[in-house]
Every structure is written in structure tokens, then in C-alpha cells.
Scaffold this motif. Structure first.
Motif, PDB file in Angstrom:
ATOM      1  N   ARG A   5       0.651  -1.171  -0.098  1.00  0.00           N
ATOM      2  CA  ARG A   5       0.054   0.195   0.037  1.00  0.00           C
ATOM      3  C   ARG A   5       0.781   1.237   0.046  1.00  0.00           C
ATOM      4  O   ARG A   5       0.342   2.247   0.070  1.00  0.00           O
ATOM      5  CB  ARG A   5      -0.746  -0.026   1.399  1.00  0.00           C
ATOM      6  CG  ARG A   5      -1.762  -1.298   1.478  1.00  0.00           C
ATOM      7  CD  ARG A   5      -2.833  -1.357   0.300  1.00  0.00           C
ATOM      8  NE  ARG A   5      -3.626  -0.151   0.283  1.00  0.00           N
ATOM      9  CZ  ARG A   5      -4.530  -0.051  -0.910  1.00  0.00           C
ATOM     10  NH1 ARG A   5      -4.444  -0.751  -1.830  1.00  0.00           N
ATOM     11  NH2 ARG A   5      -5.347   1.102  -1.035  1.00  0.00           N
ATOM     12  N   SER A  10       5.096   3.430  -8.253  1.00  0.00           N
ATOM     13  CA  SER A  10       5.272   1.812  -8.274  1.00  0.00           C
ATOM     14  C   SER A  10       5.265   1.267  -9.650  1.00  0.00           C
ATOM     15  O   SER A  10       4.537   1.896 -10.286  1.00  0.00           O
ATOM     16  CB  SER A  10       4.446   1.122  -7.165  1.00  0.00           C
ATOM     17  OG  SER A  10       3.201   1.239  -7.619  1.00  0.00           O
ATOM     18  N   PHE A  88      -1.686  -2.673  -6.086  1.00  0.00           N
ATOM     19  CA  PHE A  88      -2.037  -1.330  -6.309  1.00  0.00           C
ATOM     20  C   PHE A  88      -3.043  -0.995  -6.980  1.00  0.00           C
ATOM     21  O   PHE A  88      -3.133  -0.704  -8.279  1.00  0.00           O
ATOM     22  CB  PHE A  88      -0.910  -0.349  -6.789  1.00  0.00           C
ATOM     23  CG  PHE A  88       0.570  -0.879  -6.240  1.00  0.00           C
ATOM     24  CD1 PHE A  88       0.721  -0.175  -5.073  1.00  0.00           C
ATOM     25  CD2 PHE A  88       1.559  -1.544  -6.590  1.00  0.00           C
ATOM     26  CE1 PHE A  88       1.988  -0.480  -4.510  1.00  0.00           C
ATOM     27  CE2 PHE A  88       2.556  -1.945  -6.076  1.00  0.00           C
ATOM     28  CZ  PHE A  88       2.907  -1.263  -4.735  1.00  0.00           C
ATOM     29  N   HIS A  92      -3.239   5.919  -9.600  1.00  0.00           N
ATOM     30  CA  HIS A  92      -2.075   6.603  -8.612  1.00  0.00           C
ATOM     31  C   HIS A  92      -1.865   7.984  -9.309  1.00  0.00           C
ATOM     32  O   HIS A  92      -1.095   7.960 -10.384  1.00  0.00           O
ATOM     33  CB  HIS A  92      -0.915   5.740  -8.546  1.00  0.00           C
ATOM     34  CG  HIS A  92      -1.098   4.768  -7.524  1.00  0.00           C
ATOM     35  ND1 HIS A  92      -0.065   3.740  -7.165  1.00  0.00           N
ATOM     36  CD2 HIS A  92      -2.179   4.101  -7.084  1.00  0.00           C
ATOM     37  CE1 HIS A  92      -0.854   2.860  -6.207  1.00  0.00           C
ATOM     38  NE2 HIS A  92      -1.952   3.253  -5.879  1.00  0.00           N
ATOM     39  N   LEU A 120      -4.277   8.531  -4.290  1.00  0.00           N
ATOM     40  CA  LEU A 120      -5.067   7.390  -4.619  1.00  0.00           C
ATOM     41  C   LEU A 120      -6.323   7.650  -5.089  1.00  0.00           C
ATOM     42  O   LEU A 120      -7.096   8.514  -4.442  1.00  0.00           O
ATOM     43  CB  LEU A 120      -4.753   6.057  -3.677  1.00  0.00           C
ATOM     44  CG  LEU A 120      -3.356   5.876  -3.005  1.00  0.00           C
ATOM     45  CD1 LEU A 120      -3.404   4.808  -2.001  1.00  0.00           C
ATOM     46  CD2 LEU A 120      -2.362   5.679  -3.950  1.00  0.00           C
TER      47      LEU A 120
END
Length: 217
Positions: A5, A10, A88, A92, A120
Motif C-alpha cells: 500500500r 510503483s 496497487f 495513482h 490514490l
């Protein structure tokens, strides 16, 4: 990412929703931090227009009005493409300060004081088992409510042990987010960036289409 998280920008199998936005600034609102609107200056970060603000115990103050910064992309790895177990699963939404965004294409480096913000955004209501639904444009994944805030900061003096970047989690839940946050342990975020990031602790290849100068513009 070592944490499912945490972490800014990422990697993974990515469905990107990427839009360019015009940007205004934000002013930090820590006590004594200066005016509430417009850019500020900090001698520790001479190339940054909206610098990080630190509390007495080293907490990072939540950057204000970051949605007015430069939007650089929105990587997205939905459950429907990852067997229902995406690490994920939200959009994002990534933002950086205008000065940092200008410096990177010119120098190939992120200046001291760069903040990369990741907000998010949950997938909106679904109609199909894979989480997608129909809109006038067709079947797809569409953004819903925001649900978390992470920030990374480049500061070689504060974060030598994690290759010059510190990582902060302002909660993974609906706003309001935390007013300030402590740096997360290396195993929660920095470790994954050290092992896997494309360049200078950033998964920059996901954002280069927008970071690059637009030909003919």
C-alpha cells in the motif's frame, strides 16, 4: 514495492490514464511558514518553488494544493487484470512541483527538495466481474473517490540511507489526510525503489511521455 500500500510511483503491469494539466502553486501552511498563497523559497532547496515544510520532530507537513502542481501520470493496475490480487488497484495520480518538472527535462535530474505526490483514487462502481463498467465512450475502468495520499521527498542530507529520498504516508483512507507524517521504514517503500526503480529512485519510465518536451509545442 515491499509494502502493498505504500510508495510513490510503483511499477507493475500498468494501464495508464495520463492527462496534462495547467498548474498553479501552493503555499505550505505550517505555523510561521509564510503566506497561504503563492510560491515560497527555502535556502535548503534553492531550485524549488514550493519546498517541503518540516515539523520540529522531522515530520513532513502535508503539501497544500498539490492538485494545482504538474500532473505527470496515473498508473493503474486493476484487480481485473491481476487475478483479483493487484497490489496497487487504485489510480495513482502523480504530481510534482512546477520547478521540479521544469528542471528534470533540462538536466535529467530531480533537484533537492523535489516532492512527488501520489494521490490514490478508487475505481468507480463496476458492472462486470473484472471491475469494469460501461460509459458513453465504451467499457473500461473509471476513477471514483480519492482514498489516500503518499509523498516522496528528495533530500540528500535527511535521507542518505535511502539513496536521498524519504517516503511518507498521509493515510490510505478518504480525506481529510494527516496534517503531517513521519518517514516510513525502509522496508515499507524505499527498499522497493532501491531494488527496482528505473532512475534516481523513481519509476520514471511510466511518466516520460508527459515529462518529455512535446514536439512542436
Amino acid at each position: 514495492m515491499l509494502s502493498k500500500r505504500m510508495g510513490v510511483f510503483s511499477g507493475g503491469a500498468t494501464v495508464a490514464a495520463v492527462v496534462a494539466l495547467a498548474i498553479a502553486g501552493w503555499a505550505p501552511q505550517a505555523e510561521g511558514a509564510g503566506p497561504k498563497t503563492g510560491s515560497t523559497k527555502d535556502p535548503n532547496y534553492p531550485r524549488i518553488d514550493f519546498p517541503p515544510v518540516w515539523g520540529k520532530s522531522g515530520d513532513l507537513v502535508q503539501p497544500k494544493d498539490f492538485r494545482r502542481w504538474v500532473f505527470i501520470g496515473s498508473p493503474f493496475t486493476p484487480h481485473g487484470l491481476n487475478g483479483g490480487k493487484a497490489h496497487f488497484p487504485e489510480f495513482h495520480n502523480g504530481y510534482v512541483q512546477p520547478a521540479a518538472d521544469s528542471a528534470y527535462p533540462a538536466t535529467g535530474k530531480w533537484p533537492e527538495g523535489t516532492m512527488m505526490v501520489k494521490e490514490l483514487q478508487l475505481v468507480d462502481k463496476s458492472e462486470f466481474p473484472d471491475g469494469s463498467r460501461l460509459e458513453s465512450s465504451g467499457r473500461g475502468y473509471f476513477p471514483g473517490a480519492v482514498n489516500g495520499l503518499d509523498v516522496s521527498v528528495k533530500d540528500s542530507k535527511r535521507f542518505k540511507e535511502t539513496k536521498n529520498w524519504g517516503y511518507f504516508n498521509f493515510n490510505h483512507s478518504a480525506p481529510p489526510y494527516l496534517r503531517a507524517a513521519k518517514a516510513r521504514p525502509i522496508g515499507e517503500c524505499a527498499g522497493c525503489h532501491i531494488a527496482n526503480a528505473h532512475e534516481d529512485m523513481v519509476y520514471v519510465n511510466l511518466y516520460k511521455p508527459i515529462l518529455s518536451t512535446l514536439p512542436g509545442n
